[in-house]
Design a protein around this motif. Sequence first.
Motif, PDB file in Angstrom:
ATOM      1  N   GLU A   1      39.930  46.476  33.991  1.00  0.00           N
ATOM      2  CA  GLU A   1      38.690  46.192  34.720  1.00  0.00           C
ATOM      3  C   GLU A   1      38.932  46.064  36.216  1.00  0.00           C
ATOM      4  OE1 GLU A   1      35.785  46.473  33.223  1.00  0.00           O
ATOM      5  OE2 GLU A   1      37.096  47.045  31.580  1.00  0.00           O
ATOM      6  N   GLN A   2      40.100  45.557  36.585  1.00  0.00           N
ATOM      7  CA  GLN A   2      40.375  45.361  38.004  1.00  0.00           C
ATOM      8  C   GLN A   2      40.466  46.679  38.759  1.00  0.00           C
ATOM      9  OE1 GLN A   2      43.594  42.899  36.546  1.00  0.00           O
ATOM     10  NE2 GLN A   2      43.123  41.380  38.099  1.00  0.00           N
ATOM     11  N   VAL A   3      41.001  47.734  38.120  1.00  0.00           N
ATOM     12  CA  VAL A   3      41.151  49.003  38.833  1.00  0.00           C
ATOM     13  C   VAL A   3      39.853  49.801  38.849  1.00  0.00           C
ATOM     14  CG1 VAL A   3      43.612  49.145  38.346  1.00  0.00           C
ATOM     15  CG2 VAL A   3      41.996  50.243  36.776  1.00  0.00           C
ATOM     16  N   ARG A   4      38.796  49.242  38.278  1.00  0.00           N
ATOM     17  CA  ARG A   4      37.491  49.904  38.368  1.00  0.00           C
ATOM     18  C   ARG A   4      36.659  49.301  39.499  1.00  0.00           C
ATOM     19  NH1 ARG A   4      38.125  50.374  32.446  1.00  0.00           N
ATOM     20  NH2 ARG A   4      38.318  52.608  32.038  1.00  0.00           N
ATOM     21  N   LYS A   5      37.313  48.525  40.349  1.00  0.00           N
ATOM     22  CA  LYS A   5      36.660  47.954  41.526  1.00  0.00           C
ATOM     23  C   LYS A   5      37.530  48.244  42.740  1.00  0.00           C
ATOM     24  CE  LYS A   5      34.328  44.202  39.075  1.00  0.00           C
ATOM     25  NZ  LYS A   5      34.057  42.743  39.044  1.00  0.00           N
ATOM     26  N   PRO A   6      36.918  48.263  43.926  1.00  0.00           N
ATOM     27  CA  PRO A   6      37.734  48.460  45.131  1.00  0.00           C
ATOM     28  C   PRO A   6      38.810  47.385  45.243  1.00  0.00           C
ATOM     29  CG  PRO A   6      35.389  48.664  45.621  1.00  0.00           C
ATOM     30  CD  PRO A   6      35.494  48.136  44.216  1.00  0.00           C
ATOM     31  N   ILE A   7      39.860  47.710  45.992  1.00  0.00           N
ATOM     32  CA  ILE A   7      40.948  46.747  46.182  1.00  0.00           C
ATOM     33  C   ILE A   7      40.418  45.487  46.860  1.00  0.00           C
ATOM     34  CG2 ILE A   7      43.027  46.311  47.546  1.00  0.00           C
ATOM     35  CD1 ILE A   7      43.918  49.128  46.965  1.00  0.00           C
ATOM     36  N   PHE A   8      40.820  44.350  46.318  1.00  0.00           N
ATOM     37  CA  PHE A   8      40.453  43.081  46.930  1.00  0.00           C
ATOM     38  C   PHE A   8      41.721  42.281  47.182  1.00  0.00           C
ATOM     39  CE2 PHE A   8      40.397  42.694  42.359  1.00  0.00           C
ATOM     40  CZ  PHE A   8      41.033  41.498  42.106  1.00  0.00           C
ATOM     41  N   ARG A   9      41.672  41.427  48.188  1.00  0.00           N
ATOM     42  CA  ARG A   9      42.877  40.683  48.588  1.00  0.00           C
ATOM     43  C   ARG A   9      42.966  39.315  47.926  1.00  0.00           C
ATOM     44  NH1 ARG A   9      43.720  42.152  55.028  1.00  0.00           N
ATOM     45  NH2 ARG A   9      43.550  44.424  54.762  1.00  0.00           N
ATOM     46  N   ASP A  10      41.908  38.924  47.231  1.00  0.00           N
ATOM     47  CA  ASP A  10      41.971  37.641  46.524  1.00  0.00           C
ATOM     48  C   ASP A  10      43.051  37.716  45.448  1.00  0.00           C
ATOM     49  OD1 ASP A  10      39.846  36.999  48.067  1.00  0.00           O
ATOM     50  OD2 ASP A  10      38.331  37.275  46.494  1.00  0.00           O
ATOM     51  N   GLY A  11      43.698  36.640  45.213  1.00  0.00           N
ATOM     52  CA  GLY A  11      44.652  36.593  44.112  1.00  0.00           C
ATOM     53  C   GLY A  11      46.000  37.198  44.432  1.00  0.00           C
ATOM     54  N   LEU A  12      46.310  37.418  45.721  1.00  0.00           N
ATOM     55  CA  LEU A  12      47.628  37.953  46.050  1.00  0.00           C
ATOM     56  C   LEU A  12      48.726  36.954  45.709  1.00  0.00           C
ATOM     57  CD1 LEU A  12      47.221  39.852  49.462  1.00  0.00           C
ATOM     58  CD2 LEU A  12      47.852  40.808  47.245  1.00  0.00           C
ATOM     59  N   GLU A  13      48.399  35.676  45.690  1.00  0.00           N
ATOM     60  CA  GLU A  13      49.411  34.648  45.429  1.00  0.00           C
ATOM     61  C   GLU A  13      48.941  33.708  44.318  1.00  0.00           C
ATOM     62  OE1 GLU A  13      49.859  33.009  49.418  1.00  0.00           O
ATOM     63  OE2 GLU A  13      51.707  34.156  49.634  1.00  0.00           O
ATOM     64  N   PRO A  14      48.772  34.230  43.095  1.00  0.00           N
ATOM     65  CA  PRO A  14      48.270  33.383  41.996  1.00  0.00           C
ATOM     66  C   PRO A  14      49.220  32.261  41.624  1.00  0.00           C
ATOM     67  CG  PRO A  14      49.105  35.458  41.139  1.00  0.00           C
ATOM     68  CD  PRO A  14      49.103  35.584  42.641  1.00  0.00           C
ATOM     69  N   TRP A  15      50.456  32.368  42.028  1.00  0.00           N
ATOM     70  CA  TRP A  15      51.449  31.380  41.642  1.00  0.00           C
ATOM     71  C   TRP A  15      51.218  30.027  42.305  1.00  0.00           C
ATOM     72  CZ3 TRP A  15      54.438  29.466  45.657  1.00  0.00           C
ATOM     73  CH2 TRP A  15      54.444  30.241  46.839  1.00  0.00           C
ATOM     74  N   ARG A  16      50.516  30.036  43.448  1.00  0.00           N
ATOM     75  CA  ARG A  16      50.377  28.782  44.196  1.00  0.00           C
ATOM     76  C   ARG A  16      49.632  27.717  43.391  1.00  0.00           C
ATOM     77  NH1 ARG A  16      52.541  28.932  48.979  1.00  0.00           N
ATOM     78  NH2 ARG A  16      52.755  30.893  50.131  1.00  0.00           N
ATOM     79  N   ASN A  17      48.726  28.138  42.533  1.00  0.00           N
ATOM     80  CA  ASN A  17      47.985  27.158  41.716  1.00  0.00           C
ATOM     81  C   ASN A  17      48.882  26.447  40.709  1.00  0.00           C
ATOM     82  OD1 ASN A  17      45.516  27.875  42.950  1.00  0.00           O
ATOM     83  ND2 ASN A  17      45.270  29.605  41.537  1.00  0.00           N
ATOM     84  N   TYR A  18      50.039  27.034  40.424  1.00  0.00           N
ATOM     85  CA  TYR A  18      50.941  26.483  39.403  1.00  0.00           C
ATOM     86  C   TYR A  18      52.282  26.063  40.009  1.00  0.00           C
ATOM     87  CZ  TYR A  18      47.491  28.642  36.374  1.00  0.00           C
ATOM     88  OH  TYR A  18      46.313  28.990  35.768  1.00  0.00           O
ATOM     89  N   GLU A  19      52.334  25.981  41.307  1.00  0.00           N
ATOM     90  CA  GLU A  19      53.597  25.729  42.011  1.00  0.00           C
ATOM     91  C   GLU A  19      54.334  24.484  41.518  1.00  0.00           C
ATOM     92  OE1 GLU A  19      55.283  25.930  46.604  1.00  0.00           O
ATOM     93  OE2 GLU A  19      53.131  25.770  46.224  1.00  0.00           O
ATOM     94  N   PRO A  20      53.655  23.381  41.171  1.00  0.00           N
ATOM     95  CA  PRO A  20      54.396  22.183  40.742  1.00  0.00           C
ATOM     96  C   PRO A  20      55.244  22.393  39.491  1.00  0.00           C
ATOM     97  CG  PRO A  20      52.116  21.632  41.275  1.00  0.00           C
ATOM     98  CD  PRO A  20      52.195  23.121  41.259  1.00  0.00           C
ATOM     99  N   TRP A  21      54.960  23.426  38.718  1.00  0.00           N
ATOM    100  CA  TRP A  21      55.642  23.595  37.431  1.00  0.00           C
ATOM    101  C   TRP A  21      56.563  24.818  37.389  1.00  0.00           C
ATOM    102  CZ3 TRP A  21      50.129  23.284  37.703  1.00  0.00           C
ATOM    103  CH2 TRP A  21      49.633  21.989  37.543  1.00  0.00           C
ATOM    104  N   LEU A  22      56.862  25.407  38.534  1.00  0.00           N
ATOM    105  CA  LEU A  22      57.566  26.692  38.553  1.00  0.00           C
ATOM    106  C   LEU A  22      59.056  26.588  38.850  1.00  0.00           C
ATOM    107  CD1 LEU A  22      54.986  29.069  40.275  1.00  0.00           C
ATOM    108  CD2 LEU A  22      55.271  28.483  37.859  1.00  0.00           C
ATOM    109  N   THR A  23      59.623  25.393  38.790  1.00  0.00           N
ATOM    110  CA  THR A  23      61.054  25.239  39.108  1.00  0.00           C
ATOM    111  C   THR A  23      61.952  26.147  38.270  1.00  0.00           C
ATOM    112  OG1 THR A  23      60.704  22.970  39.832  1.00  0.00           O
ATOM    113  CG2 THR A  23      62.956  23.601  39.254  1.00  0.00           C
ATOM    114  N   PRO A  24      61.774  26.262  36.938  1.00  0.00           N
ATOM    115  CA  PRO A  24      62.654  27.157  36.164  1.00  0.00           C
ATOM    116  C   PRO A  24      62.581  28.610  36.638  1.00  0.00           C
ATOM    117  CG  PRO A  24      61.399  25.728  34.697  1.00  0.00           C
ATOM    118  CD  PRO A  24      60.809  25.559  36.062  1.00  0.00           C
ATOM    119  N   LEU A  25      61.406  29.040  37.041  1.00  0.00           N
ATOM    120  CA  LEU A  25      61.251  30.414  37.525  1.00  0.00           C
ATOM    121  C   LEU A  25      61.933  30.597  38.874  1.00  0.00           C
ATOM    122  CD1 LEU A  25      60.041  33.246  37.482  1.00  0.00           C
ATOM    123  CD2 LEU A  25      57.871  32.273  38.292  1.00  0.00           C
ATOM    124  N   VAL A  26      61.729  29.661  39.781  1.00  0.00           N
ATOM    125  CA  VAL A  26      62.339  29.754  41.114  1.00  0.00           C
ATOM    126  C   VAL A  26      63.859  29.771  40.995  1.00  0.00           C
ATOM    127  CG1 VAL A  26      62.658  28.535  43.305  1.00  0.00           C
ATOM    128  CG2 VAL A  26      60.369  28.706  42.282  1.00  0.00           C
TER     129      VAL A  26
END
Length: 680
Positions: A639-664
């Motif tokens: 569905e996303q590629v059926r719309k023009p490019i948008f810049r929202d959501g380039l950094e979705p990880w920020r909403n979950y930053e407190p829990w991302l230590t294992p990934l980092v």
Amino acid sequence: MIQTTRPPLRMPAPPATALAEAEALLDGQPHLALTKAEAILRQAPGFPPAEFLAARASRRIGKGKQALQRLDALARANPRVPAVLWELGDLAAETGDTRRAVAALQALTQVQPSIPAGWFLLARCLRKLGHAQDAWRADLSAIFASSHDAELLKAAAAVNDGDLDAAEALLKARLQRMPEDPPSCRLLGEIAWRRGDMTGALDMVERAVNAAPGFDLARDFLIRLLMQNNRLPEALVHAEVLIESPVPVAGHRLILASVLVKLGQQERARGIYEQLLAEQPDQPQVWQNLGHVLKTLGAQGEAIDAYRQAVTRQPTMGEAWWSLANLKTVKLGADDIATMETALASLDAADESAKEDVFHLHFSLGKAFEDAQDYHASFRHYDAGNALRRTMVRHDADSFTAEVRATAETFTAAFIARMGTGGCPAPDPIFVVGLPRSGSTLVEQILASHSQIEGTMELPEMMMIAGRLQSRVDEGEFADFATMIASLSPADRTRLGEEYIERTRVHRQTDRPLFIDKMPNNWQHVGLIRLILPNARIVDARRHPLSCCISGWKQHFARGQTFTYDLGEIGRYYRDYVGLMADFDAQVPGAVHRVIYEDMVRNTEEEVRRVLDYLGLPFEPGCLEFYNNDRAVRTASSEQVRKPIFRDGLEPWRNYEPWLTPLVEALGPVLTAYPEAPAA
């Protein structure tokens, strides 16, 4: 005068011992058996057991015509004796007297319908006479009769109990006595499949279907095996046959629709699902399948309705909830959350049959709470869904890292130079590789909007070829991966490249000269691609590691991508990917073109021109209007590629930053070096 009635003269009974002696000679000395039978008949003319023995003996010594005459006479006098009818039908079929065979076998199956061999032979004879539907029914009757066979039931029970060796021994012994017995062949095929022997499974199940073309369950199994092996055109042929069964089953149309979906024939699959629902609307699974097709076709509103029809009928149907959430453009509200939480509470996560619904509901609730900006609750559900799913898949991160390292150490510049020329010269494929959720679908949609490029889907063919080669190492044919690759002659590499081109042809629906294979995992095989398809192009779609990994972790994939269910493991996988691609860039500079997702979003036209230059194609404005392309898209970004490019959501990880230590921690220097690769 009183008249008395004289009792009729009685023929002396033939000696039982003489008949038994003649029977004993039948197989080894049929001439002598016939002599003894005729001696008995001189003593007792027309005695049925002796006539039957004489007929069988005559058949064995090549006097088929005489045998048929005797059997005909016996059958007329004894029309309900199964042994006589079988022998007559079998001999008539053998001598080409098909009509006589059919008459005898029809009489046999009426008298004794529990004999599978009689039904199977009747089916073959009817098929010779052109009575296809009657033959099909006879095969189905044979299978029904076989379902009561004690020996087959014992073998099936052993298979279900996991005692495959015992079942195999029993079935092979049965085939020695009854060559081409269709149920035995199908069960042996299942045993091979359970052992992972796909070639053996296909051979045995094809043998069952060839012996009994009306064996619907065997044909259904064969279609599924062919689909697993990506032999889709063959699967379609069998699926088209199956829906013509004289005993219609909705499942036959469902499996046809599944094949059509895999072949990209979405509209026809849609028609099948809609027809099934018109006949019987209360089918949540079919509503869900229809939703998948509508989503792929871009009919988002109808897809949403189909998924909601599914969850209305079955609120615990986790996959349908996840399909709604996975549209990305749909937000699940408070009522949806309440319904899903109630459904989740009613399921037992320890119940194996409920696990799929449970983890799908957790993923769906994760998305719903994310949309509600309750990121703590969202993370909790995503984490629970991933943890449960991780217990259901196999992924060995250490082993995978070792495989990637072995690949990097193999495909050095010196090695590639030593291998010399070879491979299929076709320039058709464009491989778009990377990680899932890296923007690869966007790249694909942009390129597929060019007049020279056809978009297909994530094709499994290169993975299958690579897997087949790796199995030669795993089975001990070669000491290691490098030795196996080095053994490939120029002709071998040409053959493998041609195999890829030929096997992917089924997915190409247009005459455009180039096509895209968007299987992201093909980054693991860039060296192999270089050897067997030297003129193919490789586009590496790369996204910020935290954005890419958290998006993959939040995404439940229908199959594969087993590394995505643990933050540490997905971080390691990203690191392995960056390392291998960096090594290949160093050994074969310019072979891979890299598209950085954030650059594509910010400077779309410039990045599009760059990738088209790499492909040797002129710029076309349609590539910037990719969202108007109505081609079917099957990935999570449909569905996303059926719309023009948008810049929202380039950094979705920020909403979950407190829990991302294992990934980092798992990403290490790859994170700080992005978009470049670390020096080491």
